[in-house]
Write a protein that holds these residues in place. Structure first.
Motif, mmCIF file in Angstrom:
data_model
loop_
_atom_site.group_PDB
_atom_site.id
_atom_site.type_symbol
_atom_site.label_atom_id
_atom_site.label_comp_id
_atom_site.label_asym_id
_atom_site.label_seq_id
_atom_site.Cartn_x
_atom_site.Cartn_y
_atom_site.Cartn_z
ATOM 1 N N LYS A 76 32.014 -8.934 -0.378
ATOM 2 C CA LYS A 76 31.808 -9.384 -1.765
ATOM 3 C C LYS A 76 30.616 -10.335 -1.847
ATOM 4 C CE LYS A 76 36.618 -8.865 -3.097
ATOM 5 N NZ LYS A 76 37.885 -9.568 -3.355
ATOM 6 N N ALA A 77 30.489 -11.221 -0.861
ATOM 7 C CA ALA A 77 29.356 -12.151 -0.838
ATOM 8 C C ALA A 77 28.041 -11.397 -0.663
ATOM 9 C CB ALA A 77 29.541 -13.177 0.279
ATOM 10 N N LEU A 78 28.044 -10.356 0.152
ATOM 11 C CA LEU A 78 26.831 -9.537 0.325
ATOM 12 C C LEU A 78 26.476 -8.816 -0.972
ATOM 13 C CD1 LEU A 78 27.512 -8.094 3.873
ATOM 14 C CD2 LEU A 78 25.595 -9.574 3.232
ATOM 15 N N MET A 79 27.478 -8.336 -1.695
ATOM 16 C CA MET A 79 27.212 -7.684 -2.978
ATOM 17 C C MET A 79 26.606 -8.674 -3.967
ATOM 18 S SD MET A 79 30.251 -4.800 -3.417
ATOM 19 C CE MET A 79 31.248 -5.799 -4.405
ATOM 20 N N SER A 84 24.054 -5.756 -5.960
ATOM 21 C CA SER A 84 24.322 -4.328 -6.064
ATOM 22 C C SER A 84 25.559 -3.950 -5.267
ATOM 23 C CB SER A 84 23.127 -3.526 -5.552
ATOM 24 O OG SER A 84 22.969 -3.722 -4.162
ATOM 25 N N SER A 85 25.912 -2.714 -5.417
ATOM 26 C CA SER A 85 27.032 -2.150 -4.684
ATOM 27 C C SER A 85 26.601 -0.767 -4.226
ATOM 28 C CB SER A 85 28.229 -2.066 -5.622
ATOM 29 O OG SER A 85 29.257 -1.313 -5.088
ATOM 30 N N PRO A 86 26.921 -0.261 -3.079
ATOM 31 C CA PRO A 86 27.717 -0.859 -2.024
ATOM 32 C C PRO A 86 26.934 -1.914 -1.249
ATOM 33 C CG PRO A 86 26.932 1.268 -1.309
ATOM 34 C CD PRO A 86 26.473 1.091 -2.735
ATOM 35 N N ALA A 87 27.670 -2.719 -0.533
ATOM 36 C CA ALA A 87 27.067 -3.868 0.143
ATOM 37 C C ALA A 87 26.665 -3.602 1.579
ATOM 38 C CB ALA A 87 28.044 -5.041 0.100
ATOM 39 N N VAL A 88 26.932 -2.436 2.104
ATOM 40 C CA VAL A 88 26.587 -2.164 3.502
ATOM 41 C C VAL A 88 25.863 -0.838 3.613
ATOM 42 C CG1 VAL A 88 28.443 -3.536 4.511
ATOM 43 C CG2 VAL A 88 28.863 -1.143 3.968
ATOM 44 N N PRO A 89 25.018 -0.673 4.599
ATOM 45 C CA PRO A 89 24.644 -1.659 5.604
ATOM 46 C C PRO A 89 23.665 -2.680 5.027
ATOM 47 C CG PRO A 89 23.355 0.331 5.905
ATOM 48 C CD PRO A 89 24.328 0.610 4.793
ATOM 49 N N VAL A 90 23.755 -3.887 5.527
ATOM 50 C CA VAL A 90 22.805 -4.932 5.161
ATOM 51 C C VAL A 90 22.147 -5.408 6.443
ATOM 52 C CG1 VAL A 90 22.480 -7.208 4.131
ATOM 53 C CG2 VAL A 90 24.144 -5.638 3.156
#
Length: 125
Positions: A76-79, A84-90
């Motif tokens: 959620k923090a990465l989003m 944006s969504s999805p948050a992975v891969p980052v």
């Protein structure tokens, strides 16, 4: 490391108990290694980005969020960070946010990824 056997650089289980904001934890983890990938083990795009780095001779540190008890909070923090969504891969290189798959691939195609990796100490040639 042998990428063909499914090894993804330095796999680090993120089960250490640390208190604090998930975003602060992400920033701390991202700054500890030259290349850091936040991933979900069943995500095909995450698999592709790990293969890209392995194919380049880079050993990324990979945090599998689905194997972390607080992984959902980190996701959620990465989003929020990405907007944006999805948050992975980052991907973080040299402690700096590069972004998701599209940004990494664009950097690879336009020739800016290798200099970033060299500057971070992830590539020597």
């Amino acid at each position: 490391m042998h990428c063909q056997t499914g090894s993804w650089g330095s796999y680090v289980p993120t089960t250490r108990t640390t208190v604090g904001d998930p975003l602060e934890r992400i920033e701390r983890l991202a700054s500890e290694n030259a290349v850091v990938v936040f991933s979900i083990s069943s995500c095909c795009m995450c698999h592709a980005i790990k293969r890209l780095f392995c194919g380049m001779g880079v050993n990324p540190t990979v945090y599998e969020l689905d194997q972390d008890p607080r992984g959902k909070d980190m996701e959620k923090a990465l989003m929020r960070l990405l907007g944006s969504s999805p948050a992975v891969p980052v991907v973080f290189i040299g402690g700096k946010l590069v972004g998701t798959m599209d940004r990494v691939m664009a950097s690879h195609i336009n020739g800016t990824l290798v200099p970033l990796l060299k500057q971070a100490g992830a590539l020597w040639l």
